[in-house]
Design a protein around this motif. Structure first.
Motif, mmCIF file in Angstrom:
data_model
loop_
_atom_site.group_PDB
_atom_site.id
_atom_site.type_symbol
_atom_site.label_atom_id
_atom_site.label_comp_id
_atom_site.label_asym_id
_atom_site.label_seq_id
_atom_site.Cartn_x
_atom_site.Cartn_y
_atom_site.Cartn_z
ATOM 1 N N PHE A 56 -25.336 66.227 11.086
ATOM 2 C CA PHE A 56 -24.691 67.415 10.515
ATOM 3 C C PHE A 56 -25.746 68.105 9.667
ATOM 4 C CE2 PHE A 56 -21.876 69.673 7.564
ATOM 5 C CZ PHE A 56 -20.962 70.226 8.454
ATOM 6 N N MET A 57 -25.983 69.398 9.879
ATOM 7 C CA MET A 57 -27.133 70.065 9.253
ATOM 8 C C MET A 57 -26.751 71.290 8.446
ATOM 9 S SD MET A 57 -30.123 69.950 12.140
ATOM 10 C CE MET A 57 -30.423 68.467 13.103
ATOM 11 N N ILE A 58 -27.515 71.490 7.374
ATOM 12 C CA ILE A 58 -27.497 72.752 6.627
ATOM 13 C C ILE A 58 -28.953 73.118 6.384
ATOM 14 C CG2 ILE A 58 -27.294 71.573 4.407
ATOM 15 C CD1 ILE A 58 -25.717 74.975 5.199
ATOM 16 N N PRO A 98 -28.792 72.453 -4.960
ATOM 17 C CA PRO A 98 -28.457 72.805 -6.345
ATOM 18 C C PRO A 98 -27.669 71.672 -6.992
ATOM 19 C CG PRO A 98 -27.006 73.951 -4.821
ATOM 20 C CD PRO A 98 -28.020 73.238 -3.983
ATOM 21 N N PRO A 99 -27.752 71.513 -8.310
ATOM 22 C CA PRO A 99 -26.962 70.473 -8.973
ATOM 23 C C PRO A 99 -25.485 70.806 -8.950
ATOM 24 C CG PRO A 99 -28.075 71.847 -10.594
ATOM 25 C CD PRO A 99 -28.601 72.270 -9.256
ATOM 26 N N PHE A 100 -24.680 69.793 -9.188
ATOM 27 C CA PHE A 100 -23.226 69.936 -9.128
ATOM 28 C C PHE A 100 -22.719 71.049 -10.033
ATOM 29 C CE2 PHE A 100 -18.996 68.723 -10.758
ATOM 30 C CZ PHE A 100 -18.285 68.636 -9.571
ATOM 31 N N GLU A 101 -23.303 71.167 -11.219
ATOM 32 C CA GLU A 101 -22.800 72.127 -12.198
ATOM 33 C C GLU A 101 -23.130 73.570 -11.841
ATOM 34 O OE1 GLU A 101 -26.633 70.260 -13.873
ATOM 35 O OE2 GLU A 101 -24.808 69.587 -12.849
ATOM 36 N N THR A 125 -24.505 75.079 0.644
ATOM 37 C CA THR A 125 -25.138 73.766 0.729
ATOM 38 C C THR A 125 -24.201 72.670 0.244
ATOM 39 O OG1 THR A 125 -27.348 74.716 0.454
ATOM 40 C CG2 THR A 125 -27.092 72.372 -0.035
ATOM 41 N N ASN A 126 -23.600 72.846 -0.931
ATOM 42 C CA ASN A 126 -22.713 71.766 -1.398
ATOM 43 C C ASN A 126 -21.376 71.758 -0.659
ATOM 44 O OD1 ASN A 126 -21.480 73.926 -2.870
ATOM 45 N ND2 ASN A 126 -22.745 73.456 -4.659
ATOM 46 N N ALA A 127 -20.997 72.873 -0.037
ATOM 47 C CA ALA A 127 -19.813 72.850 0.827
ATOM 48 C C ALA A 127 -20.067 71.960 2.038
ATOM 49 C CB ALA A 127 -19.448 74.261 1.263
ATOM 50 N N ALA A 128 -21.270 72.095 2.607
ATOM 51 C CA ALA A 128 -21.636 71.243 3.745
ATOM 52 C C ALA A 128 -21.742 69.783 3.320
ATOM 53 C CB ALA A 128 -22.959 71.725 4.346
ATOM 54 N N LEU A 129 -22.298 69.547 2.130
ATOM 55 C CA LEU A 129 -22.391 68.178 1.618
ATOM 56 C C LEU A 129 -21.023 67.548 1.452
ATOM 57 C CD1 LEU A 129 -25.195 68.530 -1.076
ATOM 58 C CD2 LEU A 129 -25.231 66.948 0.853
ATOM 59 N N GLU A 130 -20.098 68.297 0.888
ATOM 60 C CA GLU A 130 -18.745 67.775 0.664
ATOM 61 C C GLU A 130 -18.090 67.367 1.979
ATOM 62 O OE1 GLU A 130 -14.513 69.063 -1.476
ATOM 63 O OE2 GLU A 130 -16.135 70.531 -1.255
ATOM 64 N N PHE A 131 -18.231 68.218 2.987
ATOM 65 C CA PHE A 131 -17.620 67.903 4.274
ATOM 66 C C PHE A 131 -18.300 66.701 4.922
ATOM 67 C CE2 PHE A 131 -17.213 68.521 8.923
ATOM 68 C CZ PHE A 131 -15.821 68.456 9.014
ATOM 69 N N TYR A 137 -23.493 64.911 -7.907
ATOM 70 C CA TYR A 137 -22.170 65.041 -7.279
ATOM 71 C C TYR A 137 -21.480 63.680 -7.367
ATOM 72 C CZ TYR A 137 -23.980 69.450 -5.497
ATOM 73 O OH TYR A 137 -24.508 70.712 -5.403
ATOM 74 N N PRO A 138 -20.359 63.587 -8.089
ATOM 75 C CA PRO A 138 -19.728 62.274 -8.327
ATOM 76 C C PRO A 138 -19.417 61.518 -7.045
ATOM 77 C CG PRO A 138 -18.728 63.963 -9.709
ATOM 78 C CD PRO A 138 -19.627 64.683 -8.755
ATOM 79 N N TRP A 139 -18.953 62.201 -6.027
ATOM 80 C CA TRP A 139 -18.577 61.539 -4.776
ATOM 81 C C TRP A 139 -19.788 61.097 -3.957
ATOM 82 C CZ3 TRP A 139 -20.277 65.709 -1.878
ATOM 83 C CH2 TRP A 139 -20.087 66.982 -2.447
ATOM 84 N N ILE A 140 -20.959 61.652 -4.246
ATOM 85 C CA ILE A 140 -22.180 61.154 -3.615
ATOM 86 C C ILE A 140 -22.702 59.938 -4.370
ATOM 87 C CG2 ILE A 140 -24.624 61.654 -3.176
ATOM 88 C CD1 ILE A 140 -23.870 64.464 -2.408
ATOM 89 N N GLU A 141 -22.796 60.056 -5.699
ATOM 90 C CA GLU A 141 -23.309 58.929 -6.483
ATOM 91 C C GLU A 141 -22.423 57.692 -6.315
ATOM 92 O OE1 GLU A 141 -25.105 57.838 -10.851
ATOM 93 O OE2 GLU A 141 -23.610 59.439 -10.720
#
Length: 306
Positions: A146-148, A156-159, A165-171, A253-257
Motif C-alpha cells: 500500500f503506497m503513498i 508529518p507528526p501526529f500533532e 499521508t497520515n490518512a493513508a497511514l491510518e488505513f 501516532y498512538p496506534w502506530i507506536e
C-alpha cells in the motif's frame, strides 16, 4: 547480524551510511517464475562496513523547454504529444494491453482474489519524483504494498493534523494491518534541496515550502553536523537524516507506536541512490532507542544492496 548499539543521528550516518561496507555475504532473492518453470534469481550482497566514494553532481529535475499547457477558447495544446509527434497515450495503450496479456490474463485467479480483498505486508512512503517508483525499483506486484507518495517522502507528526499521508497511514495500519512501514528517500531529491535552500521564515504562498518545512529538524541537524561540507553534500546528508525523522514522526501516532511496541509492526528506512543504483535499508530498533530523553536513535538490520 548483531544489533548495533544506539547512536545519534549524526553519529549514525557519519559512521555508517556515508561509507560503503567491505565484508559481505551473499543473499538470493527469488523472483517470479519464468515461462519455462524456472525461477529468476537476484543476488545481492549484505555489507558490514562502508567506504566513502566520490559523488557525481546531479540535478533534482529537468524540464524540457516548451512543456507548457496553453488554453484558450479555441483549443487545448495537449502535452500528450512528444517532440517527434508520437502520441504518448498510444504508447500507454500498448503498455496497458501488454500488461493485460502478460500479467492480468496469465494470473487471472490472483487478480480476481485482489478484487475481493487486499492484504499487503508493506506500507510504502516514497517521494513523488518520477525517477524513484518503488514498484519498479523493488519489484512490488499488485497487492503487495500500500503506497503513498509525496514531495520528499516526509511523514508529518501526529500533532500536525490531517493530511493525505497520515490518512493513508491510518488505513494501512488500522484496517489493512500491514506489518512493515518503509520510508524510502533518494539521491538528488528536489524537495530536500528546497528545504535546505529556504530561509527560516516559510513562504506561506508556496505549497512546496509549506510542506517541506515538516523536515526542518532534519535540516537543523544537518546544518550542525555537516557544516564543513558543500551544499550538495549537505543535501545528501539531509536526504538520509529526514528519513529517520520520518521514522520518529511515525511513532507520534498512538496506534502506530502501540503496534510497534507489541512487535506487530516494524518501521524501516530506505535510501535509493539512482546515480550508481544502490539501495540502503535499515530498521528502527524501538527497544534500544530513547529519543525522548537523550535523542538516541538505534537501528538494526542494516543492509547495503549494490
Amino acid at each position: 547480524m548483531a544489533t548495533p548499539s544506539p547512536t545519534s543521528f549524526s553519529q549514525l550516518f557519519n559512521s555508517s551510511f556515508d561509507a560503503r561496507r567491505t565484508s559481505s555475504k551473499r543473499l538470493t532473492i527469488f523472483g517470479p517464475k519464468l515461462k519455462s518453470g524456472e525461477t529468476e534469481q537476484t543476488h545481492v550482497r549484505v555489507f558490514t562496513s562502508f567506504k566513502t566514494s566520490p559523488r557525481t553532481e546531479c540535478k533534482a529535475s529537468k524540464v524540457p523547454p516548451g512543456s507548457t499547457l496553453k488554453l484558450d477558447n479555441r483549443r487545448v495544446e495537449s502535452l500528450a504529444e512528444s517532440e517527434n509527434g508520437c502520441d504518448l497515450f498510444e504508447d500507454l495503450k500498448h503498455r496497458f494491453l501488454r500488461f493485460k496479456r502478460r500479467k492480468f490474463e496469465e494470473n487471472l485467479e490472483h487478480f480476481q482474489n485482489l478484487a475481493q480483498v487486499q492484504a499487503p505486508k508493506f506500507m510504502i512512503i516514497a517521494c513523488a519524483d518520477s525517477r524513484v517508483c518503488p514498484s519498479n525499483i523493488l519489484g512490488f506486484q499488485p497487492g503487495e504494498a500500500f503506497m503513498i507518495r509525496n514531495v520528499a517522502n516526509l511523514v508529518p507528526p501526529f500533532e500536525s493534523g490531517p493530511s493525505e499521508t497520515n490518512a493513508a497511514l491510518e488505513f494501512a495500519v488500522n484496517s489493512l494491518k500491514v506489518e512493515n512501514i518503509l520510508v524510502i528517500g533518494h539521491s538528488c531529491c528536489g524537495g530536500i534541496r528546497a528545504l535546505m535552500s529556504m530561509e527560516d521564515e516559510v513562504d506561506s504562498s508556496s505549497f512546496i515550502r509549506s510542506w517541506v518545512v515538516v523536515g526542518k529538524n532534519a535540516k537543523l541537524i544537518t546544518k550542525s553536523a555537516a557544516s564543513n561540507l558543500g551544499f550538495d553534500q549537505q543535501c545528501r546528508h539531509c536526504e538520509k537524516e529526514s528519513i529517520n525523522h520520518s521514522l520518529i514522526n511515525l511513532l507520534t501516532y498512538p496506534w502506530i507506536e502501540e503496534r510497534v511496541a507489541k512487535g506487530e509492526l516494524s518501521v524501516h528506512g530506505g535510501y535509493y541512490d539512482f546515480v550508481d543504483c544502490t539501495f540502503e535499508k535499515w530498521t528502527l530498533d524501538y527497544k534500544e532507542s530513547n529519543w525522548e530523553k537523550n535523542s538516541r536513535f538505534a537501528v538494526k538490520n542494516q543492509f547495503y544492496w549494490c
